[in-house]
Design an enzyme around this catalytic site. Structure first.
Site, short mmCIF file in Angstrom:
data_model
loop_
_atom_site.label_atom_id
_atom_site.label_comp_id
_atom_site.label_asym_id
_atom_site.label_seq_id
_atom_site.Cartn_x
_atom_site.Cartn_y
_atom_site.Cartn_z
N HIS A 1 7.59 3.07 12.18
CA HIS A 1 7.80 4.38 12.68
C HIS A 1 8.73 4.09 14.18
O HIS A 1 8.30 3.90 14.49
CB HIS A 1 7.27 5.01 12.43
CG HIS A 1 5.96 5.96 11.29
ND1 HIS A 1 6.29 6.98 11.50
CD2 HIS A 1 5.35 5.22 11.11
CE1 HIS A 1 5.58 6.99 9.87
NE2 HIS A 1 4.80 5.91 10.15
N HIS B 1 7.19 -0.13 7.16
CA HIS B 1 8.32 0.79 7.74
C HIS B 1 7.90 0.58 9.42
O HIS B 1 6.55 1.40 9.48
CB HIS B 1 8.55 1.78 6.76
CG HIS B 1 6.80 3.24 6.70
ND1 HIS B 1 6.37 2.76 5.61
CD2 HIS B 1 6.22 4.18 7.22
CE1 HIS B 1 5.55 3.10 5.54
NE2 HIS B 1 5.33 3.98 6.68
N ILE C 1 11.37 12.47 7.16
CA ILE C 1 11.43 13.73 6.05
C ILE C 1 10.31 15.23 6.60
O ILE C 1 10.81 15.85 6.81
CB ILE C 1 11.17 13.39 4.59
CG1 ILE C 1 11.95 14.36 3.96
CG2 ILE C 1 9.68 13.61 4.60
CD1 ILE C 1 11.92 14.35 2.31
N ASN D 1 1.51 1.61 10.57
CA ASN D 1 0.29 2.19 10.00
C ASN D 1 -0.09 1.08 8.56
O ASN D 1 0.94 1.32 8.10
CB ASN D 1 0.71 3.47 9.40
CG ASN D 1 0.53 4.34 10.58
OD1 ASN D 1 0.01 4.15 11.74
ND2 ASN D 1 1.51 5.21 9.94
N VAL E 1 2.84 4.77 2.82
CA VAL E 1 4.16 4.54 1.31
C VAL E 1 4.11 3.45 1.50
O VAL E 1 3.72 2.64 2.82
CB VAL E 1 5.76 5.56 2.04
CG1 VAL E 1 6.86 4.33 1.01
CG2 VAL E 1 5.39 6.78 1.72
P1 AMP Z 1 3.10 6.51 6.32
O1 AMP Z 1 2.04 7.34 6.66
O2 AMP Z 1 2.73 5.51 7.90
O3 AMP Z 1 3.00 5.28 5.56
O4 AMP Z 1 4.60 7.30 6.76
C1 AMP Z 1 5.10 7.20 5.70
C2 AMP Z 1 6.18 8.22 6.19
O5 AMP Z 1 7.31 8.71 5.34
C3 AMP Z 1 5.77 9.75 6.41
O6 AMP Z 1 5.99 10.20 7.87
C4 AMP Z 1 6.71 10.55 5.98
O7 AMP Z 1 7.01 11.52 6.14
C5 AMP Z 1 7.87 9.69 5.40
N1 AMP Z 1 8.69 10.16 3.89
C6 AMP Z 1 7.85 10.48 3.14
N2 AMP Z 1 9.26 10.36 2.41
C7 AMP Z 1 10.15 10.56 2.55
C8 AMP Z 1 11.62 10.55 2.62
N3 AMP Z 1 12.01 10.86 0.94
N4 AMP Z 1 12.16 10.35 2.94
C9 AMP Z 1 12.30 10.49 4.61
N5 AMP Z 1 10.81 10.19 5.09
C10 AMP Z 1 9.74 10.09 4.10
#
Ligand code: AMP
Ligand code: ZN
Length: 123
Positions: free
Chosen positions: A101, A99, A30, A86, A95
């Site tokens: 990236h 995930h 996002i 991360n 989050v």
């Molecule tokens: P991290 O900081 O490694 O935990 O990455 C979490 C990622 O999730 C960040 O790059 C955010 O921009 C992304 N993110 C958070 N909410 C959403 C969402 N609703 N849809 C897509 N990406 C998201």
């Protein structure tokens, strides 16, 4: 469970899904940090890379292969791309559902910069 990415998997909140199979889904970040910035996540809820059980070694390998497939589909296999997990505060994790990236489309800096805001008090 109150997990943002589980809600995306369950289609309770929308996302731009670019790939899905029985094990993982991938969608556009996002807040993209490069011309292509996707996230590959397992359907299974695993909070951090510290909690990957032995039985999910192949699942994590599959996540990396899906990341490579997405990069190739977008024409970035030759120019190159970055894959990143991360973990926890100093890793910049926000989050808590693992995930991967996948960033591409411009030369990416290395090493990562030091982020003062993530500094933790020393006990
Ligand atoms: P991290 O900081 O490694 O935990 O990455 C979490 C990622 O999730 C960040 O790059 C955010 O921009 C992304 N993110 C958070 N909410 C959403 C969402 N609703 N849809 C897509 N990406 C998201
Ligand atoms: Zn989750």
């Amino acid at each position: 469970m109150d997990c943002l990415f589980c809600k995306i998997i369950n289609k309770e909140i929308p996302a731009e899904i670019i790939y899905e199979d029985d094990q993982v889904i991938a969608f556009n970040d996002i807040n993209p940090q490069a011309p292509m910035h996707a996230l590959v996540i397992p359907r299974k809820h695993i909070p951090t890379t510290n909690e990957i059980p032995d039985e999910d070694t192949a699942l994590v390998g599959h996540m990396v292969q899906v990341a490579a497939k997405i990069a190739k589909q977008n024409g970035y296999d030759e120019s190159g791309y970055r894959t990143v997990f991360n973990c926890n505060t100093h890793g910049g994790q926000t989050v808590y559902h693992i995930h991967l990236h996948v960033l591409a489309g411009k030369p990416l800096g290395w090493p990562p910069y030091f982020d003062e805001s993530l500094k933790q008090p020393v006990a």
